[in-house]
Each structure stands twice: as structure tokens, then as C-alpha cells.
Scaffold this active site. Structure first.
Site, PDB file in Angstrom:
ATOM      1  CG  ASP A 274      -2.945 -12.649  -9.356  1.00 58.53           C
ATOM      2  OD1 ASP A 274      -2.138 -11.704  -9.297  1.00 58.53           O
ATOM      3  OD2 ASP A 274      -3.028 -13.531  -8.481  1.00 58.53           O
TER       4      ASP A 274
ATOM      5  N   PRO B 217     -12.408 -12.528 -11.759  1.00 61.04           N
ATOM      6  CG  PRO B 217     -13.545 -12.397  -9.732  1.00 61.04           C
ATOM      7  CD  PRO B 217     -12.479 -13.178 -10.444  1.00 61.04           C
TER       8      PRO B 217
ATOM      9  CG  ASP C 281      -5.154  -2.543  -4.699  1.00 58.18           C
ATOM     10  OD1 ASP C 281      -4.687  -3.676  -4.935  1.00 58.18           O
ATOM     11  OD2 ASP C 281      -5.270  -2.088  -3.552  1.00 58.18           O
TER      12      ASP C 281
ATOM     13  CD  GLU D  62     -13.772  -5.159  -4.758  1.00 60.35           C
ATOM     14  OE1 GLU D  62     -14.153  -6.206  -5.319  1.00 60.35           O
ATOM     15  OE2 GLU D  62     -12.574  -4.828  -4.661  1.00 60.35           O
TER      16      GLU D  62
ATOM     17  CG  HIS E 173      -1.996  -1.119   1.043  1.00 58.38           C
ATOM     18  ND1 HIS E 173      -2.205  -2.080   2.015  1.00 58.38           N
ATOM     19  CD2 HIS E 173      -2.843  -1.432   0.023  1.00 58.38           C
ATOM     20  CE1 HIS E 173      -3.146  -2.911   1.606  1.00 58.38           C
ATOM     21  NE2 HIS E 173      -3.536  -2.553   0.404  1.00 58.38           N
TER      22      HIS E 173
END
EC number: 2.5.1.16
Length: 283
Positions: free
Chosen positions: A158, A162, A155, A106, A62
Site C-alpha cells: 500500500d 516501504p 505489484d 524487491e 495474480h
């Protein structure tokens, strides 16, 4: 009986952590989510059996995905974060008083809900008034945005499952369009070490190079990620992270566990085998 979490980095290499207890296991519409507690790495969570975040080493990832672009352009005000359901990227961004708006996209709401409950260390700033949460596909989200953001941070997981759409030429082109004229794109860039991960890294780098005039790669050591050698991509319409006046970042007085301005310069110095991979992405 001992309980161990084991992840296959390749079909011949495995990585294991001794687990004290499993705190959560569930399945969303997109993926399986598990949370474990361990002595060595604290609480950690996985998606479809792949390591995402541990309490012990999350600060490395982060710090590097946020502070490198923020030091390169200290005037960043509007940020889009794609993925990052654990909240750690948003946590680091909220430390900058100059940032006015953070949109976080997200695809899986359950990831955020689980991290709020079991990983408050990373999810504790998702309620910051500057943060807006959108539970939808990041690929679709950026299609409808133009000239809005100073910084986009991808962010993602892989390049399969999704997160697969977040490694396409279309996606990077839409990110370019969504950025302002001096905008920056930073993404997690996979590992160069194991062949499968290296293929994904080279493919992503090639597509980003096709979209952005400035395109660099930097690295960090993250113990719980495959091989420990992890890369990040830095792309920009204007700013070169190696030519920026990054020393001004020190005036902010932010206390970090990993990032500093010496490391900022050094992290772009890549091993020869990685340089050769990046030079040959068009082959």
C-alpha cells in the site's frame, strides 16, 4: 485459547481469520513479516499487520495483474516486476513461453526468503532461468532504465511504508521512460470503497494519467483485501485493452482459475461511484 488474525480496514471495521498456528514472525530492515496457517484460507502472510497473500484466494490477484496485459499484447518479451516478493506474479508470467526475460525488483530479500520457505505455491518459479532477482528499491531501479521493457507490473504494498515511493509522479514518469514505444504498465490500484484507500487510488490514477496516453482501471473481487473490491490500473503508450484482439489468448491453452477473455472485457465496466471518483481525480 483461540488465536485470531485481525486487520483494521478502518478505525471502525475489522477483518478476522481464525488461525491454527503462527508459522513465522520476524522483522527485516523494512517491515515486520508474519506467516500464519488457517483452515479457511490456508497459509497466509502479512507485512506490518496487513494482509498480502493467502493460499486460497491469491489466484485472483495474480491472474488479473498478469493475464490482462498479456492478452492485450501477446508479443511481450521483456518484463519488469516491481515488488511481488511472494512470487505469484512471476509464477504466472513464466507460463508464457514467449517471454524471454523477467527482472524482479524487491526491496526486502527477507520477504522472498520467507515466501520460498512457507509459500511455495506462489514462490515456486523464482528459480526459472528467465528470472533475475534484484534486491533493491524499485524507485531507484527504474531511474536508470530507458526503452527496455514491454511490460512493467507494479505489484506493490500500500502507499505508505516501504511501498510509498511507488505511488509518486516521478516513479510513473520513470516507468514511462523505461518502457518501449508500445509498452504497458499495470499496477495494483487499491480499493475504492473505504475513504483512506480511495484517496490513495485517486492520487495514483491522477499521476498515471499525467504520464500515459492510455489509462484505464479494471476490477476484481478479492475476499481478503479491504472491502473485497479491488482495482488495478492499466496504462499504455499504445494498446487499449478494450480494443485488443484478446481472443487470440485462448489459443495458448493456459488453464486459469479466474481470468478468461469474457472477464477481460467485463472487468473494465466499473460501478458508477468508481467512475465518478476517476472522473474527478483532478479536483
Amino acid at each position: 485459547m483461540e488465536l485470531w488474525y485481525t486487520e483494521e480496514h478502518t478505525d471502525k471495521v475489522r477483518f478476522s481469520i481464525k488461525v491454527d498456528e503462527q508459522l513465522y514472525s520476524g522483522k527485516s530492515d523494512f517491515q515486520r513479516i508474519d506467516v500464519f496457517k488457517s483452515q479457511e484460507f490456508g497459509t497466509f502472510f502479512t507485512l506490518d499487520g496487513l494482509m498480502m497473500v493467502t493460499e486460497k484466494d491469491e489466484f485472483i490477484y495474480h491472474d488479473m495483474i498478469v493475464h490482462v496485459p498479456m492478452a492485450t499484447n501477446p508479443n511481450i518479451k521483456n518484463v519488469l516486476v516491481i515488488g511481488a516478493g511472494d512470487g505469484g506474479t512471476v509464477r504466472e508470467l513464466t507460463r508464457y513461453e514467449t517471454i524471454e526475460k523477467i527482472d524482479m525488483v524487491e526491496i526486502d530479500k527477507l520477504v522472498v526468503d520467507v515466501c520460498r520457505e512457507y509459500l511455495p505455491q506462489t514462490a515456486n518459479k523464482l528459480d526459472d532461468p528467465r528470472v533475475s532477482l534484484f534486491f533493491e528499491d524499485g524507485l531507484k531501479f527504474v531511474r536508470s532504465v530507458e526503452n527496455k521493457y514491454d511490460l512493467i507490473i507494479v505489484d506493490s504494498t500500500d502507499p505508505f511504508g516501504p511501498g510509498e515511493g511507488l505511488f509518486t509522479r516521478e516513479f510513473y514518469g520513470n516507468c514511462f521512460k523505461a518502457l518501449k514505444e508500445d509498452g504497458i504498465l499495470v499496477n495494483q490500484h487499491e480499493s475504492p470503497y473505504y475513504e483512506e484507500y480511495a484517496r490513495g487510488m485517486k492520487r495514483a490514477h491522477k499521476r498515471i494519467k499525467e504520464c500515459f496516453p492510455v489509462c484505464r482501471v479494471y476490477q476484481a473481487h478479492i475476499p481478503t483485501y479491504p472491502s473485497g473490491h479491488w482495482l488495478f490500473g492499466f496504462a499504455s503508450k499504445k494498446y487499449d485493452p478494450l480494443n485488443a484482439n484478446i481472443e487470440k489468448w485462448n489459443d495458448l491453452g493456459l488453464k486459469t482459475k479466474y481470468y478468461n477473455t469474457d472477464l477481460h472485457k467485463g472487468c473494465f465496466a466499473l460501478p458508477n461511484y468508481v467512475k465518478e471518483m476517476l472522473e474527478n481525480v483532478d479536483e
